[in-house]
Design a protein around this motif. Structure first.
Motif, PDB file in Angstrom:
ATOM      1  N   ILE A   1      -7.859   6.737   6.737  1.00 62.89           N
ATOM      2  CA  ILE A   1      -8.088   6.113   5.433  1.00 62.89           C
ATOM      3  C   ILE A   1      -7.067   4.993   5.198  1.00 62.89           C
ATOM      4  N   PHE A   2      -5.812   5.269   5.543  1.00 58.51           N
ATOM      5  CA  PHE A   2      -4.767   4.252   5.375  1.00 58.51           C
ATOM      6  C   PHE A   2      -5.055   3.037   6.256  1.00 58.51           C
ATOM      7  N   GLU A   3      -5.473   3.278   7.483  1.00 57.82           N
ATOM      8  CA  GLU A   3      -5.806   2.161   8.381  1.00 57.82           C
ATOM      9  C   GLU A   3      -6.939   1.314   7.797  1.00 57.82           C
TER      10      GLU A   3
ATOM     11  N   LEU B   1       0.830  -1.209   0.000  1.00 57.40           N
ATOM     12  CA  LEU B   1       0.000   0.000   0.000  1.00 57.40           C
ATOM     13  C   LEU B   1       0.865   1.261   0.000  1.00 57.40           C
ATOM     14  N   ALA B   2       1.926   1.263   0.809  1.00 58.01           N
ATOM     15  CA  ALA B   2       2.781   2.449   0.892  1.00 58.01           C
ATOM     16  C   ALA B   2       3.439   2.773  -0.447  1.00 58.01           C
ATOM     17  N   ALA B   3       3.681   1.746  -1.258  1.00 58.90           N
ATOM     18  CA  ALA B   3       4.325   1.950  -2.556  1.00 58.90           C
ATOM     19  C   ALA B   3       3.330   2.218  -3.685  1.00 58.90           C
ATOM     20  N   SER B   4       2.022   2.156  -3.393  1.00 61.44           N
ATOM     21  CA  SER B   4       1.007   2.336  -4.430  1.00 61.44           C
ATOM     22  C   SER B   4       0.867   3.802  -4.809  1.00 61.44           C
ATOM     23  N   ASP B   5       0.216   4.048  -5.934  1.00 64.17           N
ATOM     24  CA  ASP B   5       0.050   5.419  -6.427  1.00 64.17           C
ATOM     25  C   ASP B   5      -0.680   6.300  -5.423  1.00 64.17           C
TER      26      ASP B   5
ATOM     27  N   TRP C   1      -0.489   6.337  -2.211  1.00 66.42           N
ATOM     28  CA  TRP C   1       0.209   6.656  -0.968  1.00 66.42           C
ATOM     29  C   TRP C   1       1.694   6.945  -1.133  1.00 66.42           C
ATOM     30  N   ARG C   2       2.257   6.683  -2.299  1.00 69.94           N
ATOM     31  CA  ARG C   2       3.700   6.767  -2.473  1.00 69.94           C
ATOM     32  C   ARG C   2       4.266   8.139  -2.105  1.00 69.94           C
ATOM     33  N   ALA C   3       3.602   9.195  -2.531  1.00 68.98           N
ATOM     34  CA  ALA C   3       4.123  10.542  -2.293  1.00 68.98           C
ATOM     35  C   ALA C   3       4.182  10.869  -0.803  1.00 68.98           C
ATOM     36  N   GLU C   4       3.175  10.436  -0.043  1.00 65.60           N
ATOM     37  CA  GLU C   4       3.118  10.760   1.382  1.00 65.60           C
ATOM     38  C   GLU C   4       3.995   9.853   2.230  1.00 65.60           C
ATOM     39  N   LEU C   5       4.207   8.616   1.774  1.00 63.77           N
ATOM     40  CA  LEU C   5       4.877   7.627   2.618  1.00 63.77           C
ATOM     41  C   LEU C   5       6.265   7.245   2.112  1.00 63.77           C
TER      42      LEU C   5
END
Length: 258
Positions: free
Chosen positions: A222-224, A147-151, A153-157
């Motif tokens: 949302i991430f949770e 998820l962290a590497a997905s489009d 979330w990538r910018a934030e994480l």
């Protein structure tokens, strides 16, 4: 990044069991001076005190003021200090019989240096005892990493703190070069959790914190939710409704060179 001792201790028994199992492999009859590196809220330090009641000094160190505050409140008869595991020479003491670390070093970079520093704190004949989570191939870590590497979330994480755990083969080479002898083993704990939400609660106390700390309150929720949706898919319920939560952990004990 702040730590939440209450969230951590929600699964205190499960988090403490590896300390209990590790301390049983310390083959010293009457160690007198012990150091707990990454003591958290003091649960692992208490294990050392219970196992070695004749010890003269047991010191717990942790980089988190929140964890040290809890440790001092819950264990007022013990000695705790704020100190990062990457700065062990600044402790200003050595000649320890035992240097112990349970589920800490994954947060600390440069393990070859850190392990040399830990060994340097031991007296001749002392014991280094370490446990590290080795669960990075388990579904929960794959979910968070994916998820962290997905489009979305990538910018934030992109700057989320990574874990510094090495391969078991790397630890073998370090210990073979730096110690007078060592043992390594792995245990996979099969935790019984009551629900998928319990897995979320577990990881909000540890592995999710580097990610959630980078997000706003709304984005964190949302991430949770996204993580929980994937957990439901990857962790099937047993017939009684419980979840088997696999957690491999890597252990080693070592002695300094003569």
């Amino acid at each position: 990044m702040q730590w939440d001792s209450a969230a951590y201790l929600q699964f205190g028994a499960e988090r403490t069991q590896p300390s209990v199992d590790l301390v049983k492999r310390i083959e010293l009859e009457r160690p007198r001076k012990l150091l707990d590196v990454g003591c958290g809220p003091g649960n692992s330090t208490q294990v050392l005190a219970d196992t070695f009641p004749n010890a003269l000094r047991i010191i717990g160190i942790d980089s988190s003021p929140e964890m040290i505050e809890t440790a001092k409140g819950d264990h007022p008869d013990m000695e705790f200090r704020i100190l990062d595991a990457s700065a062990l020479p600044s402790l200003g003491e050595n000649d320890f019989d035992v240097v112990f670390s349970n589920a800490c070093l994954q947060w600390v970079p440069d393990h070859p240096r850190v392990l040399r520093d830990m060994l340097a704190l031991l007296r001749p004949g002392g014991v280094l005892a370490v446990q590290l989570p080795m669960n990075y191939e388990e579904p929960i870590h794959q979910i968070i990493k994916g998820l962290a590497a997905s489009d979305d979330w990538r910018a934030e994480l992109a700057d989320a703190r990574t874990f510094h755990t090495l391969r078991q083969e790397d630890y073998f080479d370090i210990l073979a070069a730096e110690t007078g002898g060592f043992q390594m083993w792995q245990t996979t704990y099969l935790h019984r959790l009551p629900s998928h939400e319990a897995i979320m609660d577990w990881y909000k106390g540890t592995g999710l914190r580097p990610y959630l700390s980078l997000l706003s309150e709304d984005r964190a929720r949302i991430f949770e939710r996204a993580v929980l949706e994937e957990i439901v898919k990857r962790y099937p319920k047993q017939r009684n409704g419980e979840i088997i939560f696999r957690f491999p952990r890597f252990f080693f004990t070592a002695s300094p060179k003569a």
